[in-house]
Design a protein around this motif. Sequence first.
Motif, PDB file in Angstrom:
ATOM      1  N   ILE A  71       0.866  -1.178   0.000  1.00  0.00           N
ATOM      2  CA  ILE A  71       0.000   0.000   0.000  1.00  0.00           C
ATOM      3  C   ILE A  71       0.900   1.224   0.000  1.00  0.00           C
ATOM      4  CG2 ILE A  71      -1.752   1.300   1.265  1.00  0.00           C
ATOM      5  CD1 ILE A  71      -2.546  -1.376   2.593  1.00  0.00           C
ATOM      6  N   LEU A  72       0.740   2.072  -1.002  1.00  0.00           N
ATOM      7  CA  LEU A  72       1.523   3.302  -1.096  1.00  0.00           C
ATOM      8  C   LEU A  72       0.614   4.486  -0.806  1.00  0.00           C
ATOM      9  CD1 LEU A  72       4.036   4.998  -1.854  1.00  0.00           C
ATOM     10  CD2 LEU A  72       3.221   4.903  -4.237  1.00  0.00           C
ATOM     11  N   MET A  73       1.073   5.358   0.099  1.00  0.00           N
ATOM     12  CA  MET A  73       0.327   6.571   0.430  1.00  0.00           C
ATOM     13  C   MET A  73       1.240   7.781   0.282  1.00  0.00           C
ATOM     14  SD  MET A  73      -1.627   5.004   3.779  1.00  0.00           S
ATOM     15  CE  MET A  73      -0.220   3.945   4.143  1.00  0.00           C
ATOM     16  N   LEU A  74       0.809   8.756  -0.482  1.00  0.00           N
ATOM     17  CA  LEU A  74       1.514  10.032  -0.580  1.00  0.00           C
ATOM     18  C   LEU A  74       0.751  11.058   0.234  1.00  0.00           C
ATOM     19  CD1 LEU A  74       2.592  10.294  -4.342  1.00  0.00           C
ATOM     20  CD2 LEU A  74       3.827   9.320  -2.393  1.00  0.00           C
ATOM     21  N   LEU A  75       1.478  11.822   1.042  1.00  0.00           N
ATOM     22  CA  LEU A  75       0.867  12.798   1.944  1.00  0.00           C
ATOM     23  C   LEU A  75       1.457  14.173   1.689  1.00  0.00           C
ATOM     24  CD1 LEU A  75       1.908  10.043   3.690  1.00  0.00           C
ATOM     25  CD2 LEU A  75       0.283  10.997   5.317  1.00  0.00           C
ATOM     26  N   ASP A  76       0.607  15.162   1.658  1.00  0.00           N
ATOM     27  CA  ASP A  76       1.040  16.540   1.443  1.00  0.00           C
ATOM     28  C   ASP A  76       0.392  17.418   2.509  1.00  0.00           C
ATOM     29  OD1 ASP A  76       2.438  18.312  -0.782  1.00  0.00           O
ATOM     30  OD2 ASP A  76       0.633  19.392  -0.140  1.00  0.00           O
ATOM     31  N   ILE A  77       1.217  18.199   3.227  1.00  0.00           N
ATOM     32  CA  ILE A  77       0.678  19.073   4.269  1.00  0.00           C
ATOM     33  C   ILE A  77      -0.139  20.183   3.620  1.00  0.00           C
ATOM     34  CG2 ILE A  77       1.227  20.635   6.175  1.00  0.00           C
ATOM     35  CD1 ILE A  77       3.784  19.068   6.628  1.00  0.00           C
ATOM     36  N   ASP A  78      -1.337  20.401   4.126  1.00  0.00           N
ATOM     37  CA  ASP A  78      -2.206  21.451   3.580  1.00  0.00           C
ATOM     38  C   ASP A  78      -1.727  22.823   4.063  1.00  0.00           C
ATOM     39  OD1 ASP A  78      -3.900  19.474   2.443  1.00  0.00           O
ATOM     40  OD2 ASP A  78      -4.937  19.236   4.365  1.00  0.00           O
ATOM     41  N   ASN A  79      -1.664  23.770   3.123  1.00  0.00           N
ATOM     42  CA  ASN A  79      -1.346  25.170   3.448  1.00  0.00           C
ATOM     43  C   ASN A  79      -0.026  25.325   4.206  1.00  0.00           C
ATOM     44  OD1 ASN A  79      -3.930  26.047   2.392  1.00  0.00           O
ATOM     45  ND2 ASN A  79      -4.842  25.247   4.284  1.00  0.00           N
ATOM     46  N   VAL A 107       2.823   4.206  10.693  1.00  0.00           N
ATOM     47  CA  VAL A 107       3.140   3.111   9.766  1.00  0.00           C
ATOM     48  C   VAL A 107       3.986   2.038  10.423  1.00  0.00           C
ATOM     49  CG1 VAL A 107       2.907   4.621   7.766  1.00  0.00           C
ATOM     50  CG2 VAL A 107       5.166   4.262   8.779  1.00  0.00           C
ATOM     51  N   ALA A 108       4.720   2.396  11.484  1.00  0.00           N
ATOM     52  CA  ALA A 108       5.506   1.386  12.190  1.00  0.00           C
ATOM     53  C   ALA A 108       4.599   0.305  12.773  1.00  0.00           C
ATOM     54  CB  ALA A 108       6.337   2.027  13.291  1.00  0.00           C
ATOM     55  N   THR A 113       7.101   1.674   6.234  1.00  0.00           N
ATOM     56  CA  THR A 113       8.227   2.594   6.146  1.00  0.00           C
ATOM     57  C   THR A 113       7.718   3.962   5.736  1.00  0.00           C
ATOM     58  OG1 THR A 113       9.690   0.797   5.456  1.00  0.00           O
ATOM     59  CG2 THR A 113      10.437   3.040   5.022  1.00  0.00           C
ATOM     60  N   ALA A 114       8.303   5.008   6.331  1.00  0.00           N
ATOM     61  CA  ALA A 114       7.936   6.386   5.992  1.00  0.00           C
ATOM     62  C   ALA A 114       9.102   7.070   5.305  1.00  0.00           C
ATOM     63  CB  ALA A 114       7.532   7.152   7.252  1.00  0.00           C
ATOM     64  N   ALA A 115       8.783   8.027   4.431  1.00  0.00           N
ATOM     65  CA  ALA A 115       9.814   8.773   3.716  1.00  0.00           C
ATOM     66  C   ALA A 115       9.352  10.217   3.539  1.00  0.00           C
ATOM     67  CB  ALA A 115      10.096   8.140   2.350  1.00  0.00           C
ATOM     68  N   LEU A 125       4.838   3.435   2.978  1.00  0.00           N
ATOM     69  CA  LEU A 125       4.772   2.175   2.243  1.00  0.00           C
ATOM     70  C   LEU A 125       4.515   1.064   3.258  1.00  0.00           C
ATOM     71  CD1 LEU A 125       5.141   1.228  -0.718  1.00  0.00           C
ATOM     72  CD2 LEU A 125       7.527   0.739  -0.149  1.00  0.00           C
ATOM     73  N   VAL A 126       3.403   0.354   3.071  1.00  0.00           N
ATOM     74  CA  VAL A 126       2.970  -0.639   4.044  1.00  0.00           C
ATOM     75  C   VAL A 126       2.624  -1.948   3.322  1.00  0.00           C
ATOM     76  CG1 VAL A 126       1.146  -1.221   5.705  1.00  0.00           C
ATOM     77  CG2 VAL A 126       2.054   1.103   5.621  1.00  0.00           C
ATOM     78  N   PRO A 127       3.098  -3.098   3.816  1.00  0.00           N
ATOM     79  CA  PRO A 127       2.672  -4.372   3.214  1.00  0.00           C
ATOM     80  C   PRO A 127       1.150  -4.504   3.280  1.00  0.00           C
ATOM     81  CG  PRO A 127       4.499  -4.706   4.739  1.00  0.00           C
ATOM     82  CD  PRO A 127       4.046  -3.297   4.930  1.00  0.00           C
ATOM     83  N   ALA A 128       0.549  -4.870   2.158  1.00  0.00           N
ATOM     84  CA  ALA A 128      -0.914  -4.875   2.089  1.00  0.00           C
ATOM     85  C   ALA A 128      -1.519  -5.952   2.984  1.00  0.00           C
ATOM     86  CB  ALA A 128      -1.368  -5.069   0.645  1.00  0.00           C
ATOM     87  N   ALA A 129      -0.996  -7.193   2.871  1.00  0.00           N
ATOM     88  CA  ALA A 129      -1.563  -8.313   3.636  1.00  0.00           C
ATOM     89  C   ALA A 129      -3.089  -8.268   3.494  1.00  0.00           C
ATOM     90  CB  ALA A 129      -1.110  -8.262   5.089  1.00  0.00           C
ATOM     91  N   ASP A 130      -3.807  -8.298   4.608  1.00  0.00           N
ATOM     92  CA  ASP A 130      -5.264  -8.198   4.540  1.00  0.00           C
ATOM     93  C   ASP A 130      -5.731  -6.864   5.113  1.00  0.00           C
ATOM     94  OD1 ASP A 130      -4.531  -8.681   7.125  1.00  0.00           O
ATOM     95  OD2 ASP A 130      -6.037 -10.226   7.518  1.00  0.00           O
TER      96      ASP A 130
END
Length: 231
Positions: A71-79, A107-108, A113-115, A125-130
């Motif tokens: 699972i990939l997540m992109l995050l952007d701080i608002d304002n 995520v830990a 893992t965070a970047a 980035l997180v292993p999807a699993a279930d």
Amino acid sequence: MFLLLALIASALIGFTVGLLVRQRSIRRAASLRVLEMTRLLISDPLTGLLNRDGLFLEADAAPLDPPTVMILMLLDIDNFKAVNDTFGHQAGDELLVTVARRIKDVVAGYDGTAARLSGDEYAALVPAADRDPSQIAALLVSRVAEPVYVRGADGITTQITPTVSVGVTVAQPDEPFEAVAMRHADAAMYHAKHRGGGNTHRLYQPGMTMPTVTGRRGPRPRDHRTGQVKP
């Protein structure tokens, strides 16, 4: 004569052992230097998270047998720009570090893992699993949106409440990570920020697209890296 030969042999043995110990120490020191240089190359100096290259290495390291869906997540701080403009860059850096720590903590708990990719943009980035991608993204949104105290350029401490927009996609192991997963998550993040009003997440859906670069507030640093902007 025997005593002399014994002393010479003992000295030779001591010299050899000492040489081997020194060589081992030299090799160990060299290995540690290589490891430290590698760590610096793939880490963000401000937050300590992985940088963009580190994220790609982490994605490439996902097991292929059996294939691991991520699972990939992109995050952007608002304002975020308003924080820098109002309180100064030191306060902005404090916020970046705090948000980084919160993302990493969440995520830990999922063996993830965070970047920090650049500026105020992060990735997880997180292993999807279930696991439910939407549930993890919602937890990230909620965790980030807790009060933060920052010190402005005037020395006054102010409470602010940061929020993030999150784009989520499922990265398949047989698809190019940067060309597919990153672009899908980026499109979903754009929809979360500009069509969802921020402080929310969006799952990538087929057909989600990004606006052209000219229709945005100028190119981002990674637009140049991915070839969307001609030098």
